[in-house]
Design a protein around this motif. Structure first.
Motif, mmCIF file in Angstrom:
data_model
loop_
_atom_site.group_PDB
_atom_site.id
_atom_site.type_symbol
_atom_site.label_atom_id
_atom_site.label_comp_id
_atom_site.label_asym_id
_atom_site.label_seq_id
_atom_site.Cartn_x
_atom_site.Cartn_y
_atom_site.Cartn_z
ATOM 1 N N LYS A 387 0.822 -1.209 0.028
ATOM 2 C CA LYS A 387 0.125 -0.116 -0.032
ATOM 3 C C LYS A 387 0.878 1.171 -0.135
ATOM 4 O O LYS A 387 0.527 2.281 -0.700
ATOM 5 N N ALA A 388 1.917 1.175 0.901
ATOM 6 C CA ALA A 388 2.605 2.306 0.810
ATOM 7 C C ALA A 388 3.728 2.493 -0.479
ATOM 8 O O ALA A 388 3.752 3.624 -0.857
ATOM 9 N N LEU A 389 4.029 1.548 -0.982
ATOM 10 C CA LEU A 389 4.677 1.487 -2.262
ATOM 11 C C LEU A 389 4.089 2.005 -3.289
ATOM 12 O O LEU A 389 4.391 3.093 -4.210
ATOM 13 N N SER A 390 2.753 1.637 -3.449
ATOM 14 C CA SER A 390 1.816 2.031 -4.685
ATOM 15 C C SER A 390 1.508 3.464 -4.318
ATOM 16 O O SER A 390 1.632 4.200 -5.318
ATOM 17 N N GLY A 391 1.128 3.734 -3.121
ATOM 18 C CA GLY A 391 0.876 5.122 -2.620
ATOM 19 C C GLY A 391 2.041 6.222 -3.255
ATOM 20 O O GLY A 391 1.652 7.163 -3.518
ATOM 21 N N TYR A 392 3.251 5.738 -2.850
ATOM 22 C CA TYR A 392 4.419 6.520 -3.307
ATOM 23 C C TYR A 392 4.422 6.735 -4.802
ATOM 24 O O TYR A 392 4.663 7.774 -5.207
ATOM 25 N N LEU A 393 4.103 5.789 -5.526
ATOM 26 C CA LEU A 393 4.257 5.902 -6.983
ATOM 27 C C LEU A 393 3.240 6.609 -7.354
ATOM 28 O O LEU A 393 3.203 7.476 -8.482
ATOM 29 N N LEU A 394 1.740 6.482 -6.889
ATOM 30 C CA LEU A 394 0.722 7.402 -7.238
ATOM 31 C C LEU A 394 0.899 8.696 -7.273
ATOM 32 O O LEU A 394 0.657 9.716 -7.932
ATOM 33 N N ARG A 395 1.496 9.153 -6.143
ATOM 34 C CA ARG A 395 1.829 10.602 -5.474
ATOM 35 C C ARG A 395 2.853 10.965 -6.678
ATOM 36 O O ARG A 395 2.505 12.289 -7.205
ATOM 37 N N GLY A 396 3.827 10.252 -6.845
ATOM 38 C CA GLY A 396 4.688 10.708 -7.993
ATOM 39 C C GLY A 396 4.044 10.831 -9.296
ATOM 40 O O GLY A 396 4.505 11.705 -10.136
ATOM 41 N N LEU A 397 3.384 10.218 -9.607
ATOM 42 C CA LEU A 397 2.635 10.186 -10.783
ATOM 43 C C LEU A 397 1.502 11.548 -10.872
ATOM 44 O O LEU A 397 1.452 12.290 -11.876
ATOM 45 N N ASP A 398 0.895 11.696 -9.748
ATOM 46 C CA ASP A 398 -0.122 12.960 -9.838
ATOM 47 C C ASP A 398 0.338 14.267 -10.032
ATOM 48 O O ASP A 398 -0.160 15.098 -10.703
ATOM 49 N N CYS A 399 1.882 14.355 -9.209
ATOM 50 C CA CYS A 399 2.329 15.545 -9.251
ATOM 51 C C CYS A 399 3.330 16.039 -10.727
ATOM 52 O O CYS A 399 3.476 17.043 -10.893
#
Length: 433
Positions: A387-399
């Motif tokens: 969950k933390a790893l995917s959240g990290y990647l999604l935040r990176g994508l969003d910004c």
């Protein structure tokens, strides 16, 4: 030996025991679902920009982006010079600089709040009425024309007696103006400042409920952020913690907790020279906020620095290094949003955010790929880590720090796959713990 043997399975408890326990815990199950629904899975902006109500104009977002680009051109005109100021690793210099410039050209502000509180002050009623109506019109036009920030709204005056009526009227004018212009935009965000008692949060929820009923809106359509700027917001008079009570008092409408660096510091008697987001008093307040918000779906935002990157290049560089360092510090502590007070802060906001995601990108992608493919590795990851790893990647994508192509290449996963890991069902997080 014995690998192919069929084991005898025996139990001692009657099925009714499990059923009785489940029945006894049903209220707790419902309470967990209500109070701790988990992250909403929506995009969280990396910052909030506050612009006084009288200064907000149709070109504010573009003007901030242009001023930020001009600051880069004047004080760090290329990747090498920008990296030297901030201490970026050689391999990050070009990609971070290029992405910062692209961001400033494409989407310089992710979250804009038109301020009718401290940044605006007390004005004649007719003047604030007109400014609130203008803010509604300009924001509605921005969304219609496609020039809006992903999130936009206002910060009203607080619910304390001297300014309560004025704050309520400004909010009413603003929301009514949006409705008359076509309806509430999806990116609408409201901020309630200087909250000291949970009852003030409840009052805000009641106010929004009344507005929704007046306009036939879906109940709960309008959410708001709670600004933590007073000691009473952290510790109540009876010694109990207050923030969690405020989240519940919002009745599902709370979307964020925003730390107010300077009001909170002053409330505790911190001298002006030491009022900063990395002061121990700030760390304590934000830690309490973070724990209270965990699992509730309410996001936590850091505060700001009041050291502006203006003047000669040497002074600008010093302010940039300070802002970059504070932003990186916040990100490491899982405060993924903060305030920016000046266009000159925007380059270092994005530089810090992009460097944070890019320097950990390959390791996070590899770990998530191993977890998804069950191939193992030197780290034993569990659903909570995925969950933390995917959240990290999604935040990176969003910004804009990462591109979906490079993420897919290293993980073998689609965005939908990432989202399924980032927002799992409650039982999935505990199944292998």
């Amino acid at each position: 030996m014995g690998q192919g043997r069929q084991e005898k399975v025996a139990t001692s408890l009657a099925g009714a025991v499990s059923e009785e326990i489940s029945a006894s815990l049903a209220p707790v199950d419902a309470e967990l679902e209500r109070r701790y629904p988990g992250d909403p899975g929506t995009r969280q902006p990396v910052h909030t920009v506050y612009v006084p109500g009288d200064a907000f104009a149709a070109d504010t977002i573009r003007a901030w982006g242009d001023r930020a680009l001009a600051a880069l051109d004047e004080h760090a005109p290329d990747a090498a010079s920008f990296a030297a100021v901030l201490g970026l690793a050689d391999e990050l210099a070009e990609p971070v600089h290029a992405r910062v410039r692209a961001k400033l050209e494409r989407e310089p502000i992710e979250d804009l709040r038109v301020d009718f509180e401290d940044g605006y002050g007390n004005r004649p009623d007719a003047e604030e009425d007109e400014a609130a109506a203008r803010a509604a019109r300009l924001i509605a036009e921005a969304y219609e024309e496609g020039t809006a920030a992903p999130c936009m709204g206002i910060r009203m005056k607080c619910m304390e007696a001297p300014v309560r009526a004025r704050g309520i009227r400004t909010l009413d004018i603003f929301l009514t103006g949006l409705m008359e212009a076509g309806g509430l935009p999806d990116g609408l965000v409201l901020t309630l400042p200087k909250v000291t008692y949970a009852e003030q949060v409840t009052a805000m929820a009641r106010l929004l409920d009344a507005f929704e009923k007046t306009h036939g809106l879906e109940p709960g359509r309008i959410g708001f952020e709670i600004q933590i700027e007073t000691s009473q917001a952290i510790l109540a008079a009876d010694g109990s913690a207050t923030v969690a009570r405020m989240i519940q008092a919002a009745e599902g409408r709370a979307t964020g907790l925003h730390y107010g660096t300077f009001d909170y510091s002053a409330c505790l008697g911190v001298s002006a020279a030491h009022q900063a987001s990395d002061h121990p008093a700030a760390d304590h307040a934000k830690a309490v906020m973070q724990v209270a918000a965990a699992g509730t779906g309410v996001r936590v935002s850091d505060g700001s620095t009041n050291v502006l990157p203006i003047g000669p290049t040497e002074k600008v560089h010093a302010a940039w290094r300070l802002h970059y360092g504070l932003t990186r510090r916040a990100l490491a502590r899982a405060y993924y949003q903060g305030w920016d007070m000046h266009p000159g802060h925007i380059p270092t906001r994005y530089a810090a955010v992009f460097a944070f995601y890019r320097e950990g990108f390959e390791q996070a992608a590899a770990r998530l790929a191993r977890y998804a493919n069950r191939t193992g590795g030197d780290v034993m990851d569990e659903p909570a880590t995925a969950k933390a790893l995917s959240g990290y990647l999604l935040r990176g994508l969003d910004c804009g720090a990462l591109d979906i192509g490079e993420v897919a290449r290293l993980t073998g996963l689609t965005r939908a796959d990432l989202e399924s890991f980032a927002v799992p069902r409650r039982g999935d997080l505990t199944a292998s713990a």
